[in-house]
Design an enzyme around this catalytic site. Structure first.
Site, PDB file in Angstrom:
ATOM      1  N   CYS A  69      49.247  -4.269  60.888  1.00 36.36           N
ATOM      2  CA  CYS A  69      47.941  -3.925  60.299  1.00 36.36           C
ATOM      3  C   CYS A  69      48.115  -2.942  59.150  1.00 36.36           C
ATOM      4  CB  CYS A  69      47.058  -3.323  61.387  1.00 36.36           C
ATOM      5  SG  CYS A  69      45.510  -2.640  60.763  1.00 36.36           S
ATOM      6  N   CYS A  89      42.144  -6.151  57.336  1.00 34.38           N
ATOM      7  CA  CYS A  89      41.573  -4.827  57.104  1.00 34.38           C
ATOM      8  C   CYS A  89      42.626  -3.898  56.520  1.00 34.38           C
ATOM      9  CB  CYS A  89      40.971  -4.261  58.383  1.00 34.38           C
ATOM     10  SG  CYS A  89      42.137  -3.738  59.627  1.00 34.38           S
ATOM     11  N   CYS A 132      43.484   4.723  60.259  1.00 40.32           N
ATOM     12  CA  CYS A 132      43.527   4.556  61.710  1.00 40.32           C
ATOM     13  C   CYS A 132      44.809   5.180  62.234  1.00 40.32           C
ATOM     14  CB  CYS A 132      43.490   3.070  62.082  1.00 40.32           C
ATOM     15  SG  CYS A 132      43.442   2.787  63.868  1.00 40.32           S
ATOM     16  N   CYS A 157      49.254  -0.009  64.640  1.00 36.84           N
ATOM     17  CA  CYS A 157      49.668  -1.389  64.958  1.00 36.84           C
ATOM     18  C   CYS A 157      50.530  -1.913  63.810  1.00 36.84           C
ATOM     19  CB  CYS A 157      48.448  -2.275  65.172  1.00 36.84           C
ATOM     20  SG  CYS A 157      47.378  -1.664  66.493  1.00 36.84           S
ATOM     21  N   GLU A 182      36.866   0.076  53.392  1.00 31.86           N
ATOM     22  CA  GLU A 182      36.575  -1.319  53.044  1.00 31.86           C
ATOM     23  C   GLU A 182      35.440  -1.877  53.903  1.00 31.86           C
ATOM     24  OE1 GLU A 182      41.217  -2.521  52.167  1.00 31.86           O
ATOM     25  OE2 GLU A 182      40.026  -3.694  53.559  1.00 31.86           O
ATOM     26  N   CYS A 211      31.619  -7.001  58.150  1.00 30.39           N
ATOM     27  CA  CYS A 211      32.670  -6.349  58.920  1.00 30.39           C
ATOM     28  C   CYS A 211      32.763  -4.907  58.422  1.00 30.39           C
ATOM     29  CB  CYS A 211      33.962  -7.112  58.688  1.00 30.39           C
ATOM     30  SG  CYS A 211      35.382  -6.396  59.485  1.00 30.39           S
TER      31      CYS A 211
HETATM   32  N1  SAH Z   1      40.816  -1.056  65.603  1.00 32.44           N
HETATM   33  C1  SAH Z   1      40.059  -2.131  66.124  1.00 32.44           C
HETATM   34  C2  SAH Z   1      39.130  -2.778  65.107  1.00 32.44           C
HETATM   35  C3  SAH Z   1      39.660  -2.922  63.724  1.00 32.44           C
HETATM   36  S1  SAH Z   1      40.996  -4.069  63.541  1.00 32.44           S
HETATM   37  C4  SAH Z   1      40.990  -3.176  66.736  1.00 32.44           C
HETATM   38  O1  SAH Z   1      42.201  -3.051  66.585  1.00 32.44           O
HETATM   39  O2  SAH Z   1      40.477  -4.066  67.389  1.00 32.44           O
HETATM   40  C5  SAH Z   1      40.126  -5.626  63.716  1.00 32.44           C
HETATM   41  C6  SAH Z   1      40.997  -6.782  64.145  1.00 32.44           C
HETATM   42  O3  SAH Z   1      41.872  -7.173  63.072  1.00 32.44           O
HETATM   43  C7  SAH Z   1      41.887  -6.475  65.349  1.00 32.44           C
HETATM   44  O4  SAH Z   1      41.868  -7.530  66.259  1.00 32.44           O
HETATM   45  C8  SAH Z   1      43.239  -6.349  64.684  1.00 32.44           C
HETATM   46  O5  SAH Z   1      44.276  -6.536  65.621  1.00 32.44           O
HETATM   47  C9  SAH Z   1      43.163  -7.403  63.625  1.00 32.44           C
HETATM   48  N2  SAH Z   1      44.164  -7.304  62.563  1.00 32.44           N
HETATM   49  C10 SAH Z   1      44.709  -6.208  62.014  1.00 32.44           C
HETATM   50  N3  SAH Z   1      45.592  -6.531  61.053  1.00 32.44           N
HETATM   51  C11 SAH Z   1      45.604  -7.881  60.981  1.00 32.44           C
HETATM   52  C12 SAH Z   1      46.305  -8.830  60.192  1.00 32.44           C
HETATM   53  N4  SAH Z   1      47.181  -8.452  59.275  1.00 32.44           N
HETATM   54  N5  SAH Z   1      46.045 -10.130  60.413  1.00 32.44           N
HETATM   55  C13 SAH Z   1      45.147 -10.526  61.353  1.00 32.44           C
HETATM   56  N6  SAH Z   1      44.460  -9.692  62.117  1.00 32.44           N
HETATM   57  C14 SAH Z   1      44.676  -8.377  61.957  1.00 32.44           C
HETATM   58 FE1  SF4 Z   2      43.934   0.543  64.007  1.00 32.37          FE
HETATM   59 FE2  SF4 Z   2      44.645  -1.658  62.718  1.00 32.37          FE
HETATM   60 FE3  SF4 Z   2      45.495  -1.252  65.217  1.00 32.37          FE
HETATM   61 FE4  SF4 Z   2      42.891  -1.806  64.768  1.00 32.37          FE
HETATM   62  S1  SF4 Z   2      44.638  -3.149  64.379  1.00 32.37           S
HETATM   63  S2  SF4 Z   2      43.759  -0.200  66.089  1.00 32.37           S
HETATM   64  S3  SF4 Z   2      42.612  -0.782  62.776  1.00 32.37           S
HETATM   65  S4  SF4 Z   2      46.010  -0.009  63.438  1.00 32.37           S
END
Ligand code: SAH
Ligand code: SF4
Length: 381
Positions: free
Chosen positions: A128, A366, A121, A125, A94, A114
């Site tokens: 996410c 994302c 990944c 998390c 994406e 972005c």
């Molecule tokens: N992996 C890297 C970059 C990609 S994620 C990271 O984790 O920083 C980019 C941002 O989106 C991160 O701050 C992540 O915690 C946040 N993010 C992921 N899922 C989300 C969600 N459902 N709502 C809001 N922010 C989210």
């Molecule tokens: Fe990976 Fe999503 Fe965690 Fe960023 S927020 S490190 S993209 S699992």
């Protein structure tokens, strides 16, 4: 048959080596680089200042754009556009383009893309959508750069690529096209953990920054990481001084471990030590991202704990209202509670911004669009 060379995967020096190996003079590499990154060419046939034989050889032995758009989605306000691209091996990623027009009278409107650094990944998390799907593979440098190039081309001419457009998407084309529209910012905040794909992500950013090519200033580039200490320390030594954002999401290890599993390998103390080393070496202010989740990490006591944790760091906190992911229990913090959380941080001397919620109607978090389309596909089979 040998595999065609992907031109966007090459550094300028590697491109020069390739063309030198073909018996071409040095300046041909500069011309091709100019076509790729300034003129945004996708087809060697259009590189009119090259000899026809060289154009033919490039067409036969190299590829340029690795992205096939399979879906486009726009928010109702037209300010956010999300693309799903298919890569040559069938993986999908994406890319999201965001328009910021209300930047004040003096500031130039921003167009921020972005971009993704991995297909999926591995970090897992829990809030996410990308993390839930796991890692398919690292993106190549060219696949990362291509997302910025696609966006720049789209801003130049939004009608050039209509593939994957649904009929209803055409209504979004009413957005007036501005003659001075161009990409102003790149954030590596899409799918994937860029510091787990360090070499390729950094090669891509150097290419995006290269004054002889795409020429986007380092201050307009931001990399967001889940917080891998070795990667942050390595970034501190990079000559290219881009912005660093660290996804913190919790002020203590017990809570962060539940939300960001990699915290059990790299606890907060180790992460902050790396961040301090980064700040010490670069003298740059770091952003901490904190996605506010109702009843999980948004209590006033946690705001106080966060303020104490970050006191003395050259930083600011970016509060992000969570984008809820279907089937997962996390919900965004209601606005009045988010404001209270922000006020506590500010009183504790921590500068804070609240990110506006973007394109909630288009699966803006994302990995969410890919996830929904995959599910639709599974349901259909
Ligand atoms: N992996 C890297 C970059 C990609 S994620 C990271 O984790 O920083 C980019 C941002 O989106 C991160 O701050 C992540 O915690 C946040 N993010 C992921 N899922 C989300 C969600 N459902 N709502 C809001 N922010 C989210
Ligand atoms: Fe990976 Fe999503 Fe965690 Fe960023 S927020 S490190 S993209 S699992």
């Amino acid at each position: 048959m040998t595999h065609p060379t992907s031109l966007l995967d090459l550094t300028h020096a590697e491109l020069a080596d390739l063309l030198a190996g073909w018996g071409q003079p040095r300046f041909r590499a500069d011309q091709v680089w100019d076509w790729l990154y300034r003129k945004l060419a996708t087809d060697p046939a259009g590189m009119t200042n090259l000899p026809a034989a060289l154009r033919d050889r490039l067409a036969a032995e190299t590829t340029i754009d690795p992205l096939t758009r399979v879906h486009e989605q726009r928010s109702a306000d037209g300010q956010t556009i999300k693309w799903l691209f298919r890569l040559p091996d069938g993986n999908t990623i994406e890319t999201v383009l965001m328009f910021y027009d209300d930047t004040g009278a003096s500031a130039r409107p921003r167009r921020t893309v972005c971009i993704s650094s991995q297909a999926g990944c591995a970090m897992g998390c829990v809030f996410c959508a990308t993390g839930q799907a796991g890692l398919a593979r690292n993106l190549s440098a060219g696949e990362i750069v291509a997302q910025a190039l696609y966006t720049a081309r789209w801003l130049r001419d939004p009608l050039q690529d209509l593939t994957g457009l649904q009929f209803q998407d055409l209504t979004g084309l009413q957005r007036p096209v501005r003659s001075d529209d161009r990409l102003t910012n790149v954030v590596v905040m899409g799918m994937g953990e860029p510091l787990a794909n360090y070499e390729r992500a950094w090669q891509a950013l150097r290419t995006i920054n290269d004054p002889a090519g795409f020429n986007l200033g380092a201050r307009h580039i931001t990399l967001s990481t889940v917080g891998l200490p070795q990667g942050i320390r390595r970034m501190a030594g990079e000559p290219l001084q881009i912005n660093l954002a660290v996804s913190l999401h919790a002020p203590n290890d017990a809570l962060r471990e539940k939300l960001v599993p990699v915290n059990s390998r790299y606890p907060i103390a180790e992460l902050l030590a790396a961040v301090r080393a980064y700040i010490g070496r670069t003298n740059r202010r770091v952003t901490f991202e904190y996605a506010l989740m109702a009843g999980i990490n948004d209590m006033p006591a946690l705001a106080h704990e966060l303020a104490a944790l970050l006191a003395g760091h050259w930083c600011h906190v970016n509060l992000i209202p969570l984008n809820p992911v279907a089937e997962y229990p996390f919900q965004p913090t209601p606005p009045h509670q988010a404001a209270a959380f922000q006020a506590i941080l500010e009183q504790g001397g921590i500068p804070t911004t609240m990110r506006t919620r973007r394109g909630i109607d288009i699966d803006a978090g994302c990995g969410q669009l890919r996830r929904r389309l995959n599910q639709t596909r599974q349901n259909q089979t």
